[in-house]
Design an enzyme around this catalytic site. Structure first.
Site, PDB file in Angstrom:
ATOM      1  N   ASP A 566       0.822  -1.202   0.000  1.00 43.74           N
ATOM      2  CA  ASP A 566       0.000   0.000   0.000  1.00 43.74           C
ATOM      3  C   ASP A 566       0.861   1.259   0.000  1.00 43.74           C
ATOM      4  O   ASP A 566       1.861   1.334   0.725  1.00 43.74           O
ATOM      5  CB  ASP A 566      -0.892  -0.030   1.252  1.00 43.74           C
ATOM      6  N   GLU A 607       1.149  -0.301  -5.060  1.00 43.84           N
ATOM      7  CA  GLU A 607       0.230   0.788  -5.372  1.00 43.84           C
ATOM      8  C   GLU A 607       1.046   2.073  -5.499  1.00 43.84           C
ATOM      9  O   GLU A 607       1.521   2.625  -4.507  1.00 43.84           O
ATOM     10  CB  GLU A 607      -0.818   0.936  -4.267  1.00 43.84           C
TER      11      GLU A 607
END
Length: 882
Positions: A566, A607
């Protein structure tokens, strides 16, 4: 006779304290750095001035120093310290002169004997290994991986030139590559798949130039390279394969070297493509033998061939020549059919020089790219399915999805055809979404226990499904014990795990507040997303170590197959740089190496928001893959606007750069409006989006519920509502009261309603995902754009690795029908002949395709009549079929 005229003369101005009777010598790369070779003694010209005309055999880039007959009496600077090697490029024609001055000679104090630096893994095969092709003999070294003697494994083999410089500083005046130290380190990290045997052959001294070029250069010589390469392929390799446990096939056999050694390495892989499938080409001297380009143009890439070319921006006296030739060779190989990132990789390093330190530094990256293991089997034609556990299936009636519920639904995932699931955060967290982790070693209690998760892993793997879990590295929860301790105690050992300041230090990367007021004292802490997510400080070694420890726990103890990472651009801040900073890239390299050391085939997807240009700096040596945000935008935009313009450009760019498992297209995810909303809640558009996503290259991700057309829009909780299994109370998700209210269409848009309808969106997803896995052209085929003559119709091939079998996709993106779509292509897209066209999604067969002798498609009309609005057709093209 011409060769005697093309020579270089070295002129030396000696210091005043040079003894009148002194003998002055030159030692360099052309005479094995012998400090007192009689044939390299300079002649006195005038008092204090000396000169020598080097033999015609001395050619190309040379390095050298002047001596008084020993390394204890070598040239020094005015303070008596050692100086770098001198460098000069002997020009291609005419005569040349070099003028130099020595400020001072070293004082004669004996130097300590240089210790041997080769590790225990290195030994000598023979000090005089016969080279029958050249009528000479040479020393041959071998590196055997640690543990070789106690294992039964077979290993890849890398053959290297200039063996004096590969392993041992004692035999290399200009420095060694440290190949043994590099490979020993990889072994220590547990990199079993990257271990290899290395065989190094000493160069032939003054014969080096001749042996490392197959073509004769009038100025520099050459012409014995064919015989030398024949020796490697026909004599040395068979010997090594007989006496050592090798993997003898071409894909496990490589050759590498620098300068002239780089030239001959590329030549070896082009001449013997069935023997050598890997080539490491460092600072190649292509300028010496431009014939290499014609050979490269005629080459045909074999499956699995990998060529790595690295060049410095400060090579020798003519760095612009090396940089130009580097790019020319990459372009030549691409024109011959090699794919950048897959078959060939080119790296131009601005600070690189023609020196062993540069090649030593670059060797690990080149080696890992050349001998990197194959991607995990599940990625071949695979599809990943993103799941929010809280919303997937509730097994105990508390209204919250859980791990045992997910286990019960694994057969649904398998039936869908997904080979991988990505689980949004499952570690303990005070928030519903889980992106603020309070305990990285414990499963969120609402989802179950660590043992429940281990049971999930067993059941997923039993069904052939890999499991990736969301790993939140950038920040922790404000409830995390380490942050609470750091917040309340300025002397806490965890204080440096976070960033504190007596004042706010400005805005975050998006121009919003990122410094959060402490609730316990007059100070601030950095939290780029919100106050409940304080950023971890990766400048602190203990934080980096803890991140690796957490990864080890999930990979080893919990047996996950990898991670979705993330918010990776925000890991480190450096001054005014707040995202994508150099420190972030350095840590990701370090982190990825650790993951491989724990589980060699661990898969990571990052990401990193932004277009392809923003993502490219994270390749090639950090995470495995990154999400294709630009690809998602182009897919959805094309379908919304009905225009094919620009739809394929991002896919083609990534295909030309990276293998397909290293980039991940998608339509929507948990952070953005669901794709069904973006497509106007139009089933025909949703089917078109699914068809394009699942027939284009890459490793696609599908968000749970996307396959049935679930809706959802901001705020975030409404993007993550419970899975709509059926129209029963609780939507078939729970027997209790769901944690979140249902969507307005939850009673009509369900799995149960679409399960038995062959024309449903759900069953289209199932067919496409299974086709992608079973059809090689869709699994790994090359994307080839085609021309349709209509701005609203896109057409492309996925061409199989054999160049014959292909899948043709034609899609009308527009709201109006298009009559008689005629398809054309450039030359060479398919093998000439007749192809049958079977409809992979059911329905009428396509018309037979005739491919001309030039390999082109001309005016092919796959289906008679009109292509309806938002209709697509997927045809399997098989040669010789009717």
């Amino acid at each position: 006779m011409l060769l005697t005229l093309l020579q270089v003369t070295l002129h030396l101005a000696a210091p005043a304290n040079t003894p009148a009777a002194a003998s002055v010598f030159v030692a360099g790369s052309f005479n094995q750095w012998n400090p007192a070779a009689p044939e390299y003694q300079l002649a006195a010209e005038t008092p204090g001035h000396y000169a020598i005309t080097l033999p015609a055999s001395v050619r190309g880039v040379i390095e050298f120093k002047f001596t008084l007959g020993s390394w204890d009496l070598v040239e020094a600077d005015s303070g008596g310290a050692d100086v770098p090697n001198r460098s000069f490029t002997v020009p291609a024609s005419g005569v040349a002169s070099y003028d130099g001055a020595v400020p001072r000679w070293r004082d004669g104090t004996p130097r300590p004997t240089r210790p041997a630096s080769a590790t225990a893994s290195v030994s000598i095969v023979s000090d005089s290994f016969a080279i029958p092709q050249l009528g000479r003999a040479r020393r041959v070294w071998i590196y055997l991986p640690p543990g070789y003697a106690t294992s039964t494994r077979r290993y890849p083999v890398l053959y290297m030139h200039d063996g004096q410089n590969v392993f041992d500083a004692r035999t290399s005046f200009a420095g060694e590559w440290g190949v043994d130290e590099t490979l020993d380190s990889l072994h220590a990290l547990g990199g079993g798949a990257t271990e290899a045997i290395v065989v190094a052959v000493d160069n032939g001294g003054q014969k080096r130039f001749d042996e490392y070029s197959p073509w004769i250069n009038v100025r520099y010589g050459g012409g014995q390279g064919d015989a030398y390469v024949d020796f490697l392929a026909q004599t040395l390799k068979p010997y090594v394969d007989r006496h050592y446990r090798t993997l003898p096939d071409r894909q496990h056999t490589g050759v590498a070297g620098s300068s002239m050694g780089g030239l001959i390495s590329l030549y070896a892989v082009l001449k013997y493509p069935d023997v050598f499938g890997r080539a490491g080409v460092f600072s190649p001297a292509f300028w010496v033998a431009p014939e290499i380009y014609a050979l490269a143009r005629r080459a045909h890439p074999r499956p699995g061939t990998r060529i790595y070319i690295v060049t410095g921006g400060q090579e020798g006296d003519t760095p612009e020549v090396y940089a130009r030739d580097h790019q020319r060779m990459v372009d030549t190989l691409v024109a011959a059919g090699f794919t950048v990132g897959h078959d060939v990789e080119g790296a131009l390093r601005a600070d690189g020089k023609h020196a062993e330190w540069f090649w030593r530094r670059e060797f690990p990256t080149a080696y890992e790219w050349l001998f990197d293991q194959e991607p995990p089997a599940w990625t071949r034609g695979g599809v990943c399915y993103e799941i929010f556990v809280r919303s997937f299936y509730d097994s105990n009636g508390d209204g919250i999805g859980d791990l045992n519920g997910l286990i019960q639904k694994l057969d649904y995932v398998k039936g869908l055809g997904a080979t991988c699931i990505w689980l949004m955060p499952i570690a303990a967290s005070p928030s519903y979404h889980g992106y603020d982790v309070s305990d990285y070693y414990r499963v969120e209690p609402a989802y179950g226990t660590n043992d429940d998760f281990k049971h999930l892993m067993v059941e997923a793997h039993r069904r052939g499904i890999a499991v990736l879990v969301d790993m939140v590295l950038n920040h922790a929860s404000s409830d995390h014990p380490s942050f609470q301790d750091a917040l309340r105690d300025t002397t806490s050992p965890y204080r440096s795990w976070y960033r504190f300041s007596p004042t706010s230090l400005g805005k975050g990367p998006w121009g919003t507040e990122a410094w959060r007021k402490s609730p316990v004292r007059d100070e601030y802490y950095y939290g780029v997303f919100w106050s409940g997510m304080p950023d971890l400080n990766y400048e602190t070694g203990a934080v980096r170590d803890e991140a690796k420890k957490v990864a080890t726990f999930w990979l080893r103890d919990m047996d996950v197959d990898g991670f979705r990472l993330d918010a990776i651009p925000y890991l480190l801040e450096e001054g005014t740089c707040l995202q994508g900073c150099p420190g972030t890239h350095a840590f990701l390299r370090e982190y990825a190496a650790h993951l491989r050391s724990v589980k060699a085939d661990a898969y990571t997807v990052g990401e990193a928001w932004g277009n392809i240009d923003a993502v490219m700096p994270y390749y090639p040596d950090q995470l495995t893959s990154y999400f294709g945000f630009e690809l998602a935008d182009s897919l959805l935009s094309a379908i919304r606007t009905g225009s094919a313009a620009g739809l394929l450009s991002g896919f083609l760019r990534l295909q030309d750069t990276l293998p397909p498992y290293r980039w991940s297209p998608f339509l929507s995810n948990h952070d953005g409006t669901r794709s069904f909303n973006l497509l106007g809640k139009d089933v025909a558009r949703a089917k078109l989006a699914a068809t394009l996503l699942l027939t284009l290259p890459g490793l696609p991700f599908v968000y749970y519920g996307e396959e049935i057309g679930m809706t959802g829009d901001k705020p975030d909780p409404r993007l993550r509502t419970p899975m709509q299994w059926s129209a029963r109370p609780g939507l078939g998700f729970t027997s209790g009261t769901a944690w979140s209210s249902a969507q307005p269409d939850s009673l009509t848009t369900t799995v149960a309603a679409q399960d038995t309808n062959p024309r449903s969106l759900l069953n289209l997803y199932r067919r496409l995902i299974h086709l992608r896995r079973s059809n090689d052209a869709l699994a790994v085929g090359t994307l080839v754009p085609l021309t349709t003559g209509s701005g609203q119709v896109v057409a492309y091939l996925r061409r199989g690795e054999d160049g014959k079998h292909a899948v043709l996709v034609v899609a009308n993106l527009g709201a109006t029908a298009v009559a008689r779509v005629a398809i054309t292509s450039r030359e060479g897209v398919l093998t000439a002949g007749r192809y049958g066209a079977r409809n992979l999604l059911g329905g009428a067969r396509g018309a037979p395709l005739i491919v001309g002798q030039d390999g082109s498609v001309r005016g092919y009309v796959p289906l008679p009549g009109r292509l309806a609005p938002r209709q697509s057709v997927v045809l399997d093209l098989t040669p010789g079929s009717r």
